[in-house]
Design an enzyme around this catalytic site. Structure first.
Site, mmCIF file in Angstrom:
data_model
loop_
_atom_site.group_PDB
_atom_site.id
_atom_site.type_symbol
_atom_site.label_atom_id
_atom_site.label_comp_id
_atom_site.label_asym_id
_atom_site.label_seq_id
_atom_site.Cartn_x
_atom_site.Cartn_y
_atom_site.Cartn_z
ATOM 1 C CG HIS A 49 53.202 8.875 43.714
ATOM 2 N ND1 HIS A 49 54.241 8.222 42.204
ATOM 3 C CD2 HIS A 49 52.764 7.661 44.675
ATOM 4 C CE1 HIS A 49 54.351 7.725 43.435
ATOM 5 N NE2 HIS A 49 53.680 6.699 44.738
ATOM 6 C CG ASP A 85 48.069 7.537 50.893
ATOM 7 O OD1 ASP A 85 48.252 5.653 51.575
ATOM 8 O OD2 ASP A 85 49.527 7.816 50.874
HETATM 9 N N1 CMC Z 1 46.243 18.319 44.756
HETATM 10 C C1 CMC Z 1 46.765 19.619 44.917
HETATM 11 N N2 CMC Z 1 47.189 19.956 43.727
HETATM 12 C C2 CMC Z 1 47.940 19.135 43.314
HETATM 13 C C3 CMC Z 1 48.482 17.560 44.446
HETATM 14 C C4 CMC Z 1 47.452 17.363 45.309
HETATM 15 N N3 CMC Z 1 47.044 16.616 45.700
HETATM 16 N N4 CMC Z 1 49.270 17.253 44.570
HETATM 17 C C5 CMC Z 1 50.208 17.739 43.596
HETATM 18 N N5 CMC Z 1 49.332 19.333 43.071
HETATM 19 C C6 CMC Z 1 50.378 20.178 42.093
HETATM 20 C C7 CMC Z 1 50.871 20.884 42.816
HETATM 21 O O1 CMC Z 1 50.830 21.850 43.942
HETATM 22 C C8 CMC Z 1 51.840 21.280 41.638
HETATM 23 O O2 CMC Z 1 51.634 22.281 41.008
HETATM 24 P P1 CMC Z 1 51.785 23.578 40.066
HETATM 25 O O3 CMC Z 1 52.720 22.298 39.299
HETATM 26 O O4 CMC Z 1 50.423 24.531 40.068
HETATM 27 O O5 CMC Z 1 53.032 24.589 41.073
HETATM 28 C C9 CMC Z 1 51.755 20.143 40.739
HETATM 29 O O6 CMC Z 1 50.662 19.196 40.757
HETATM 30 C C10 CMC Z 1 53.280 19.257 41.118
HETATM 31 O O7 CMC Z 1 53.163 18.457 42.297
HETATM 32 P P2 CMC Z 1 54.156 18.373 43.136
HETATM 33 O O8 CMC Z 1 53.998 19.285 44.707
HETATM 34 O O9 CMC Z 1 55.290 19.095 42.886
HETATM 35 O O10 CMC Z 1 55.324 17.043 42.640
HETATM 36 P P3 CMC Z 1 55.565 16.456 44.074
HETATM 37 O O11 CMC Z 1 56.135 15.135 42.987
HETATM 38 O O12 CMC Z 1 56.366 16.747 44.951
HETATM 39 O O13 CMC Z 1 54.346 15.621 44.933
HETATM 40 C C11 CMC Z 1 53.019 14.470 46.106
HETATM 41 C C12 CMC Z 1 53.921 14.282 45.048
HETATM 42 C C13 CMC Z 1 52.572 13.068 46.431
HETATM 43 C C14 CMC Z 1 53.402 14.939 47.358
HETATM 44 C C15 CMC Z 1 52.043 15.290 46.099
HETATM 45 O O14 CMC Z 1 50.717 14.861 44.572
HETATM 46 C C16 CMC Z 1 50.596 15.774 47.375
HETATM 47 O O15 CMC Z 1 51.185 16.205 48.114
HETATM 48 N N6 CMC Z 1 49.817 14.248 47.290
HETATM 49 C C17 CMC Z 1 48.372 14.624 48.485
HETATM 50 C C18 CMC Z 1 49.887 13.606 49.514
HETATM 51 C C19 CMC Z 1 49.493 12.151 49.074
HETATM 52 O O16 CMC Z 1 47.841 11.974 48.851
HETATM 53 N N7 CMC Z 1 50.795 11.143 49.209
HETATM 54 C C20 CMC Z 1 50.069 10.351 49.043
HETATM 55 C C21 CMC Z 1 51.274 9.893 47.610
HETATM 56 S S1 CMC Z 1 50.802 7.830 47.289
HETATM 57 C C22 CMC Z 1 51.591 7.065 48.582
HETATM 58 C C23 CMC Z 1 52.428 7.246 49.045
HETATM 59 O O17 CMC Z 1 53.665 7.842 49.282
HETATM 60 O O18 CMC Z 1 52.221 7.097 50.715
#
Ligand code: CMC
Length: 391
Positions: free
Chosen positions: A269, A326
């Site tokens: 998140h 989720d």
């Molecule tokens: N699985 C594997 N790696 C992950 C995940 C994941 N679910 N989420 C983040 N990472 C890694 C990402 O690859 C990155 O690694 P590195 O530093 O090596 O490049 C690091 O963690 C930081 O991730 P980010 O993408 O820069 O973080 P963000 O704040 O931009 O993204 C997020 C947040 C929710 C989009 C992301 O965690 C994600 O894609 N999660 C999976 C989808 C998900 O469950 N979304 C629902 C969010 S909660 C309810 C809602 O909003 O609807």
């Protein structure tokens, strides 16, 4: 205009001030108007929380009864909306249809379109009422059933479930445990400050687009798998792991490898760097209810095992990735009889009061200006036109 800096994903840019929802991502705290989410989930109903989010205070009994009655009176939808819903392919994704239907509401109820307090008040009730019926109808279409009429009265969740699931020949009794779980899930999704869809609603509304156009855009934003679409993606991921024959450890290794671009859906998140408090409530509820509802214990056990393995793995620990709301919701929706494609529309129904509350807050804030970010231009400086034959 001063110094412009790039902030991809708005990691460090506050777009507004808001008094609706407070999150402390490090401590895993979520409060609506100051009330802890756990207390609201335990004690209140969805419309009570909708009132709180929209008006800022918990309703008195009279205020709640008035809201219940108004919403119940407006749950029927125009025949044209039913025709509209019937015009899409049967396998159309319900989020696409929902976004279109919400945008179309403005054309069927023009008296509620505008920025006056009376119009916004009416649109608030119509959005809460008619989106429930539209989503219940999407469920009926998915199940192949004809549309049945809402009754004018009754509990919001009962009515939603009745329209979604009753056979044409009779009426289903809503199991009180299911009613409670639906209420709880809707409450947990009520608002989440400046998430992608809510920011979308605000930015669209900042152009003075009407509330239906703004909320319809929010539905589009919510459909993405990194946002609301993650509930659907998480259940599909559980199914894929089962079908692939991979062990959970092998699947986690692939996620860490990043080679196939797979993420652990329902994990991570932007704001929570600890356990999502909504996820904790859902997990507890799933634990209690899945046996009672006859849900898939096997998938629940697999999800718990996946969580356990991820939470003890350095990749997830270093990045502070925990289950979000989720991760477990799909298991509950599925046990209630909803197909996977309906999970994100259910999230949308829960988020409706949040979108409405933010639109109204934006409208009433004298500092609101049209949302119009800047950019840093990186293209060609200047060049002369080259005629077609010379290229
Ligand atoms: N699985 C594997 N790696 C992950 C995940 C994941 N679910 N989420 C983040 N990472 C890694 C990402 O690859 C990155 O690694 P590195 O530093 O090596 O490049 C690091 O963690 C930081 O991730 P980010 O993408 O820069 O973080 P963000 O704040 O931009 O993204 C997020 C947040 C929710 C989009 C992301 O965690 C994600 O894609 N999660 C999976 C989808 C998900 O469950 N979304 C629902 C969010 S909660 C309810 C809602 O909003 O609807």
């Amino acid at each position: 205009t001063g110094l412009v800096t790039v902030d991809p994903g708005f990691m460090n840019t506050a777009s507004c001030e808001s008094s609706i929802t407070y999150i402390d991502g490090d401590a895993g705290i979520l409060r609506y108007r100051g009330y802890p989410i756990e207390q609201l989930a335990e004690n209140s109903t969805f419309l009570e929380v909708a009132y709180l989010l929209i008006h800022g205070e918990l309703p008195t009994q009279d205020q709640l009864t008035a809201l219940n009655n108004r919403v119940a009176r407006h749950m029927h939808v125009h025949e044209g909306i039913k025709t509209f819903l019937g015009a899409f392919p049967r396998d159309a994704h319900p989020m696409a249809v929902l976004s279109g239907a919400i945008s179309a509401l403005s054309t069927f109820y023009p008296e509620s379109v505008g920025r006056s307090p009376e119009q916004i008040e009416l649109a608030t009730v119509l959005l809460l009422a008619k989106s429930a019926t539209v989503i219940a109808y999407l469920q009926r279409r998915a199940g192949g059933g004809d549309l049945i009429e809402p009754r004018r009265g009754g509990h919001y969740v009962d009515e939603f479930m009745r329209i979604a699931f009753s056979p044409e020949s009779g009426e289903i009794e809503i199991d009180p445990a299911v009613r409670r779980a639906v209420d709880l899930l809707l409450i947990l999704h009520g608002d989440h400050e400046q998430n992608c869809s809510t920011s979308t609603v605000r930015i669209v509304g900042s152009s003075h687009a009407n509330i239906y156009a703004s909320v319809a855009a929010g539905v589009g934003a919510l459909s993405g798998p990194l946002h609301g679409g993650a509930n659907e993606a998480a259940l599909r991921m559980f199914d894929q792991i089962k079908e692939s024959g991979d062990t959970i450890e092998q699947f986690v290794a692939k996620v860490k490898d990043k080679a196939e671009g797979a993420r652990l859906m329902g994990f991570g998140h932007r704001v929570y760097k600890s356990y999502d408090p909504r996820g904790a409530v859902v997990k507890k509820t799933a634990d209690k209810l899945l046996t009672q509802l006859g849900g898939s214990d096997e998938t629940f056990q697999m999800a718990q095992r996946l969580e356990e393995i991820a939470l003890s793995d350095d990749y997830f620990i270093e990045r502070k990735l925990y289950p979000n709301v989720d991760f477990y919701t799909g298991l509950l929706y599925s046990a209630m009889g909803f197909p996977t494609a309906m999970f994100t529309p259910l999230f949308a129904l829960g988020r409706m009061p949040g979108w409405i509350a933010h639109y109204r807050e934006m409208l009433n804030d004298p500092r609101t200006k049209i949302g119009r970010p800047r950019q840093i231009y990186t293209g060609e400086v200047e060049r002369d036109y080259v005629s077609l034959e010379d290229r």
